[in-house]
Motif scaffolding. Structure first.
Motif, PDB file in Angstrom:
ATOM      1  N   ARG A   1     -10.365  57.333  -2.614  1.00  0.00           N
ATOM      2  CA  ARG A   1     -11.044  58.399  -1.878  1.00  0.00           C
ATOM      3  C   ARG A   1     -12.251  57.895  -1.093  1.00  0.00           C
ATOM      4  NH1 ARG A   1     -10.870  61.196  -6.607  1.00  0.00           N
ATOM      5  NH2 ARG A   1     -13.080  60.775  -6.903  1.00  0.00           N
ATOM      6  N   SER A   2     -13.037  57.020  -1.736  1.00  0.00           N
ATOM      7  CA  SER A   2     -14.361  56.769  -1.177  1.00  0.00           C
ATOM      8  C   SER A   2     -14.579  55.345  -0.659  1.00  0.00           C
ATOM      9  CB  SER A   2     -15.420  57.093  -2.237  1.00  0.00           C
ATOM     10  OG  SER A   2     -15.278  56.198  -3.319  1.00  0.00           O
ATOM     11  N   LYS A   3     -13.545  54.512  -0.716  1.00  0.00           N
ATOM     12  CA  LYS A   3     -13.753  53.138  -0.265  1.00  0.00           C
ATOM     13  C   LYS A   3     -12.808  52.764   0.887  1.00  0.00           C
ATOM     14  CE  LYS A   3     -17.195  51.869  -2.899  1.00  0.00           C
ATOM     15  NZ  LYS A   3     -17.175  51.008  -4.057  1.00  0.00           N
ATOM     16  N   GLN A   4     -12.769  53.665   1.886  1.00  0.00           N
ATOM     17  CA  GLN A   4     -11.857  53.410   2.992  1.00  0.00           C
ATOM     18  C   GLN A   4     -12.461  52.448   4.024  1.00  0.00           C
ATOM     19  OE1 GLN A   4      -9.965  57.015   4.313  1.00  0.00           O
ATOM     20  NE2 GLN A   4      -9.358  57.542   2.217  1.00  0.00           N
ATOM     21  N   ASP A   5     -13.687  52.011   3.759  1.00  0.00           N
ATOM     22  CA  ASP A   5     -14.302  50.996   4.618  1.00  0.00           C
ATOM     23  C   ASP A   5     -14.476  49.685   3.863  1.00  0.00           C
ATOM     24  OD1 ASP A   5     -14.729  51.534   7.247  1.00  0.00           O
ATOM     25  OD2 ASP A   5     -16.399  52.914   6.834  1.00  0.00           O
ATOM     26  N   SER A   6     -13.763  49.590   2.745  1.00  0.00           N
ATOM     27  CA  SER A   6     -13.925  48.384   1.923  1.00  0.00           C
ATOM     28  C   SER A   6     -13.054  47.243   2.436  1.00  0.00           C
ATOM     29  CB  SER A   6     -13.546  48.699   0.475  1.00  0.00           C
ATOM     30  OG  SER A   6     -12.178  49.039   0.412  1.00  0.00           O
TER      31      SER A   6
ATOM     32  N   TRP B   1      -9.404  47.849   1.278  1.00  0.00           N
ATOM     33  CA  TRP B   1      -8.679  48.844   2.077  1.00  0.00           C
ATOM     34  C   TRP B   1      -8.297  48.270   3.433  1.00  0.00           C
ATOM     35  CZ3 TRP B   1      -7.509  54.192   1.303  1.00  0.00           C
ATOM     36  CH2 TRP B   1      -7.038  54.848   2.435  1.00  0.00           C
ATOM     37  N   LEU B   2      -9.272  47.662   4.101  1.00  0.00           N
ATOM     38  CA  LEU B   2      -9.025  47.186   5.464  1.00  0.00           C
ATOM     39  C   LEU B   2      -8.020  46.027   5.482  1.00  0.00           C
ATOM     40  CD1 LEU B   2     -12.660  47.448   6.892  1.00  0.00           C
ATOM     41  CD2 LEU B   2     -10.749  49.036   7.263  1.00  0.00           C
ATOM     42  N   ALA B   3      -8.015  45.215   4.417  1.00  0.00           N
ATOM     43  CA  ALA B   3      -7.031  44.121   4.349  1.00  0.00           C
ATOM     44  C   ALA B   3      -5.616  44.676   4.205  1.00  0.00           C
ATOM     45  CB  ALA B   3      -7.365  43.185   3.189  1.00  0.00           C
ATOM     46  N   VAL B   4      -5.465  45.679   3.331  1.00  0.00           N
ATOM     47  CA  VAL B   4      -4.140  46.290   3.156  1.00  0.00           C
ATOM     48  C   VAL B   4      -3.736  47.014   4.444  1.00  0.00           C
ATOM     49  CG1 VAL B   4      -2.763  47.948   1.819  1.00  0.00           C
ATOM     50  CG2 VAL B   4      -4.485  46.548   0.652  1.00  0.00           C
ATOM     51  N   GLU B   5      -4.719  47.660   5.078  1.00  0.00           N
ATOM     52  CA  GLU B   5      -4.443  48.402   6.313  1.00  0.00           C
ATOM     53  C   GLU B   5      -3.948  47.475   7.432  1.00  0.00           C
ATOM     54  OE1 GLU B   5      -6.800  52.217   8.011  1.00  0.00           O
ATOM     55  OE2 GLU B   5      -7.692  50.282   8.515  1.00  0.00           O
ATOM     56  N   GLN B   6      -4.460  46.238   7.429  1.00  0.00           N
ATOM     57  CA  GLN B   6      -3.980  45.227   8.366  1.00  0.00           C
ATOM     58  C   GLN B   6      -2.452  45.098   8.298  1.00  0.00           C
ATOM     59  OE1 GLN B   6      -5.159  42.444  10.404  1.00  0.00           O
ATOM     60  NE2 GLN B   6      -6.844  43.864  10.758  1.00  0.00           N
ATOM     61  N   VAL B   7      -1.942  45.122   7.059  1.00  0.00           N
ATOM     62  CA  VAL B   7      -0.495  45.000   6.865  1.00  0.00           C
ATOM     63  C   VAL B   7       0.202  46.288   7.307  1.00  0.00           C
ATOM     64  CG1 VAL B   7       1.337  44.482   5.181  1.00  0.00           C
ATOM     65  CG2 VAL B   7      -0.921  43.428   4.919  1.00  0.00           C
ATOM     66  N   ALA B   8      -0.406  47.430   6.930  1.00  0.00           N
ATOM     67  CA  ALA B   8       0.192  48.728   7.272  1.00  0.00           C
ATOM     68  C   ALA B   8       0.297  48.894   8.785  1.00  0.00           C
ATOM     69  CB  ALA B   8      -0.641  49.851   6.657  1.00  0.00           C
ATOM     70  N   MET B   9      -0.705  48.365   9.519  1.00  0.00           N
ATOM     71  CA  MET B   9      -0.709  48.525  10.970  1.00  0.00           C
ATOM     72  C   MET B   9       0.123  47.453  11.672  1.00  0.00           C
ATOM     73  SD  MET B   9      -4.648  49.683  11.833  1.00  0.00           S
ATOM     74  CE  MET B   9      -5.241  48.022  11.631  1.00  0.00           C
ATOM     75  N   GLY B  10       0.645  46.529  10.889  1.00  0.00           N
ATOM     76  CA  GLY B  10       1.457  45.468  11.488  1.00  0.00           C
ATOM     77  C   GLY B  10       0.627  44.358  12.119  1.00  0.00           C
TER      78      GLY B  10
ATOM     79  N   GLY C   1      -2.280  50.046  -1.901  1.00  0.00           N
ATOM     80  CA  GLY C   1      -0.972  49.569  -1.459  1.00  0.00           C
ATOM     81  C   GLY C   1       0.027  50.711  -1.375  1.00  0.00           C
ATOM     82  N   ARG C   2       0.057  51.535  -2.420  1.00  0.00           N
ATOM     83  CA  ARG C   2       1.006  52.656  -2.430  1.00  0.00           C
ATOM     84  C   ARG C   2       0.684  53.652  -1.325  1.00  0.00           C
ATOM     85  NH1 ARG C   2       1.553  55.273  -8.173  1.00  0.00           N
ATOM     86  NH2 ARG C   2       3.316  56.297  -7.160  1.00  0.00           N
ATOM     87  N   HIS C   3      -0.632  53.906  -1.134  1.00  0.00           N
ATOM     88  CA  HIS C   3      -1.040  54.894  -0.156  1.00  0.00           C
ATOM     89  C   HIS C   3      -0.766  54.425   1.277  1.00  0.00           C
ATOM     90  CE1 HIS C   3      -3.440  58.198   1.465  1.00  0.00           C
ATOM     91  NE2 HIS C   3      -3.976  57.296   2.274  1.00  0.00           N
ATOM     92  N   LEU C   4      -1.108  53.190   1.559  1.00  0.00           N
ATOM     93  CA  LEU C   4      -1.039  52.716   2.946  1.00  0.00           C
ATOM     94  C   LEU C   4       0.330  52.142   3.315  1.00  0.00           C
ATOM     95  CD1 LEU C   4      -4.550  50.976   3.107  1.00  0.00           C
ATOM     96  CD2 LEU C   4      -3.865  53.023   4.386  1.00  0.00           C
ATOM     97  N   LEU C   5       1.031  51.553   2.341  1.00  0.00           N
ATOM     98  CA  LEU C   5       2.294  50.865   2.674  1.00  0.00           C
ATOM     99  C   LEU C   5       3.537  51.615   2.203  1.00  0.00           C
ATOM    100  CD1 LEU C   5       1.177  47.238   1.726  1.00  0.00           C
ATOM    101  CD2 LEU C   5       1.543  48.129   4.037  1.00  0.00           C
ATOM    102  N   LYS C   6       3.384  52.436   1.175  1.00  0.00           N
ATOM    103  CA  LYS C   6       4.508  53.152   0.539  1.00  0.00           C
ATOM    104  C   LYS C   6       5.465  52.170  -0.150  1.00  0.00           C
ATOM    105  CE  LYS C   6       2.978  56.845   2.730  1.00  0.00           C
ATOM    106  NZ  LYS C   6       1.686  57.283   2.155  1.00  0.00           N
TER     107      LYS C   6
END
Lengths: 334, 334
Positions: free
Chosen positions: B78-83, B86-95, B113-118
């Motif tokens: 919930r609260s660490k979306q600038d961590s 999060w941003l490392a996993v998001e890198q993968v989610a965004m390709g 991982g579950r939230h961003l990549l499924k």
């Protein structure tokens, strides 16, 4: 001391055959001058293989049956009342022996122990407990596989039993108790483990040290580690296997060039005492703790020397008057 | 090959600090000529400590937050979306990256991982999977602690995932799968494990080898070992600790007399390659298997060299096109 310690050995159970158990028995009699042994099994075979020199320190009890390693405990309990395992445990129940040792089927031994000896008041099921080596001497680990599923209440009982064994038999004052978990933080682990923590924490006579992880099993950070039998069994067997793999790699000189390997081979006899110091077989022997009698379970595949370590544990427990002392302290605590 | 592999590193999480992660990153770039790294964390710190020579092979992504090791996963989500995590996993989610590596809080990494990549269709939760050393090369072990309680169905899914990883990324044809238990007989173990056995056994595409015990974790008897995260975590950590204790005893020459100890000290440099061959740190890096993206978890306490092994695992998974190949095979199988 001078007092005679009498211990019954189930010589038929396990993977190594009765001859190896009889060897172990003879060696144990040499190590312990006040020991008398009751050998339970095929009496003809035992008498044939027993050395004359020790025969006055041995009683032979004939058993017509053997419990197999894959037998269902409930079935063994019903139909194997003439087995070496049953009769060895019965020796303790009848007060003929002060302890028994078996390398047989854990489930059957547990069932017979509960049936013939009963647990202490307040203890639902006995735990299989063993000592793992640490730099600080050793940590008691329970349960090692007799109780696959454990309720929080049972884990709490194991904490009490482990703590008492460590203080009464291993002479550690106010032993610290850790609960095995996948993390040290309070939010980690299953519901059961967190609930068990509450029970252990709130019992003032226990010196609770918090959650510990697998890393700390061999660090000596705590005196007693409590877990369910699935985790304990897997942790113990996996670490023994890892150590054996490492010993094998070292003996083979993995990573060395050819001349380093030759040198290693030449030097090996010199460093042999080190190999003995890391042998997991030295810690063979786990007690079924919580029974009103001493029952020691040896590894099924234990050789004569390793089975001897299990006998030594039974001797130690008898000499420390473990059952009486734990029973007395339990009455105060529970 | 020639193709560039891009991997995002969470340089802030774990116990060793960002400087150690940056060192590991630079070494990895030397080892892998086609690697590009995205370093996620305090951008000023990263730029200050990054060597100029590699700067064209590194992208820096600033993260204002860090997930702490004892933070609740739900809270972190919930609260660490600038961590950095999060941003490392998001890198993968965004390709933008093909994989990410973090030494942070396992639960939070799993949640993100579950939230961003499924997960893949048919997979309820990802498993933490690692390779343990055996004489035969290595055995995959899952779950290592991301899923403390596992249903029979989840254990079955892990068997499928582990088998696919072993065949698609480790190039083992028709890998054998064992289920970890406290005995090899069908009557042993918990209800869940016995039920999982039925599910795995009846799935024809799996090469099921039966129950295995902790003893067999390092024997190479099977290619994949499935268990719940509690048992897997404890087994792995306990065996690493046992090996470290043994290494410590050997280095100290426990059991030797004084002149043997002197000799041992003199010879130590000669046998150094052996010490490296048994170092558990060489196997650092576990994958969150079952996600639609590659996420590798490093041990929190991993040093630069060990963090490097985790990066190597991510590189290997990307080079083997793990996600795509496992996804394709899963569609056939489930």
């Amino acid at each position: 001391m001078g007092q005679i310690t009498t211990i019954a050995l189930d010589v038929m159970s396990g993977d190594c055959g009765p001859r190896s158990r009889i060897c172990a028995a003879q060696d144990a009699l040499t190590r312990h001058p006040h020991l008398h042994l009751v050998l339970v099994g095929d009496s003809r075979f035992i008498r044939e293989h027993l050395s004359r020199e020790v025969s006055d320190r041995v009683t032979v009890v004939h058993a017509a049956q053997t419990v197999s390693m894959d037998e269902r405990p409930s079935r063994a309990l019903r139909s194997k009342q003439d087995s070496s395992m049953w009769l060895a445990v019965e020796q303790v129940a009848m007060g003929m022996s002060q302890a028994c040792v078996s390398a047989g089927n854990t489930g059957a031994l547990m069932a017979m122990g509960r049936h013939l000896l009963k647990t202490f008041p307040g203890i639902d099921r006995p735990a299989l407990v063993g000592q793992v080596p640490t730099s600080a001497g050793g940590t008691l680990l329970l349960d090692l596989g007799a109780n696959v599923d454990c309720s929080a209440d049972l884990l709490f009982q194991f904490a009490v039993l482990g703590s008492l064994l460590k203080s009464e038999v291993y002479d550690v004052v106010n032993p610290s108790v850790g609960l095995l978990n996948v993390g040290e933080e309070d939010i980690k682990g299953s519901e059961t483990v967190r609930l068990a923590q509450q029970l252990i924490e709130s019992h003032e006579s226990l010196n609770y040290a918090g959650f510990i992880e697998g890393d700390d099993l061999y660090s000596g950070r705590v005196d007693v580690v409590v877990c369910d039998g699935f985790a304990g069994n897997v942790a113990l067997k996996a670490s023994e296997a890892a150590v054996r793999m490492v010993a094998h790699k070292l003996a083979a000189g993995v990573g060395l060039n050819s001349w380093q390997k030759v040198l290693l081979k030449l030097l090996k006899p010199l460093f042999k005492p080190m190999a003995a110091s890391i042998d997991p077989g030295r810690y063979n022997g786990a007690m079924l703790l919580g029974l009103q009698g001493i029952v020691v379970k040896s590894h099924g595949a234990a050789d004569a020397r390793q089975f001897g370590f299990a006998i030594d544990q039974a001797v130690r427990a008898v000499e420390h008057n473990a059952v009486h002392r734990i029973n007395e302290r339990l009455e105060e605590l529970l």
